[in-house]
Design a protein around this motif. Structure first.
Motif, mmCIF file in Angstrom:
data_model
loop_
_atom_site.group_PDB
_atom_site.id
_atom_site.type_symbol
_atom_site.label_atom_id
_atom_site.label_comp_id
_atom_site.label_asym_id
_atom_site.label_seq_id
_atom_site.Cartn_x
_atom_site.Cartn_y
_atom_site.Cartn_z
ATOM 1 N N SER A 71 0.554 -1.281 0.118
ATOM 2 C CA SER A 71 0.249 0.264 -0.142
ATOM 3 C C SER A 71 0.885 0.713 0.258
ATOM 4 O O SER A 71 1.719 1.841 0.686
ATOM 5 C CB SER A 71 -1.113 0.167 1.292
ATOM 6 O OG SER A 71 -2.212 -0.921 0.990
ATOM 7 N N LEU A 72 0.827 2.510 -1.250
ATOM 8 C CA LEU A 72 1.642 3.026 -0.844
ATOM 9 C C LEU A 72 0.969 4.858 -0.100
ATOM 10 O O LEU A 72 -0.716 4.493 -0.503
ATOM 11 C CB LEU A 72 1.680 3.496 -2.400
ATOM 12 C CG LEU A 72 2.407 2.264 -2.940
ATOM 13 C CD1 LEU A 72 2.982 2.398 -4.958
ATOM 14 C CD2 LEU A 72 3.928 2.599 -2.831
ATOM 15 N N ALA A 73 1.555 4.979 0.779
ATOM 16 C CA ALA A 73 1.093 6.005 0.892
ATOM 17 C C ALA A 73 1.183 7.747 -0.121
ATOM 18 O O ALA A 73 1.742 7.344 -0.562
ATOM 19 C CB ALA A 73 1.437 6.732 2.673
ATOM 20 N N ALA A 74 0.033 8.275 0.192
ATOM 21 C CA ALA A 74 -0.248 9.317 -0.794
ATOM 22 C C ALA A 74 -0.109 10.524 -0.067
ATOM 23 O O ALA A 74 0.090 10.763 0.862
ATOM 24 C CB ALA A 74 -1.328 10.116 -1.419
#
Length: 74
Positions: A71-74
């Motif tokens: 999961s990539l944090a924006a």
């Protein structure tokens, strides 16, 4: 780990294309939902006599692989 992935089949003409066990109309989600509801593997196999113990392992392995993504944090 055994290659259990071959036990999971995807057919767009069966069960809406959802992953199933060995081409049967038993979906991976059916297996997972029954385990989540508290059935033991032994109870699950008694409820669905066409399943084999390796099918249950395959369903669990498939689910684990499907949710294992970053999961990539924006």
């Amino acid at each position: 780990m055994k290659n259990l992935r071959a036990r999971i089949t995807l057919n767009p003409r069966q069960c809406g294309g959802r992953p199933c066990i060995r081409g049967m109309r038993i979906r991976v989600t059916d297996v997972l939902n029954l385990l989540a509801a508290g059935l033991t593997v032994e109870q699950l196999l008694a409820e669905m006599p066409d399943l084999e113990p390796l099918d249950v392992q395959a369903a669990l392995q498939y689910a684990a692989q499907r949710i294992d993504h970053p999961s990539l944090a924006a």
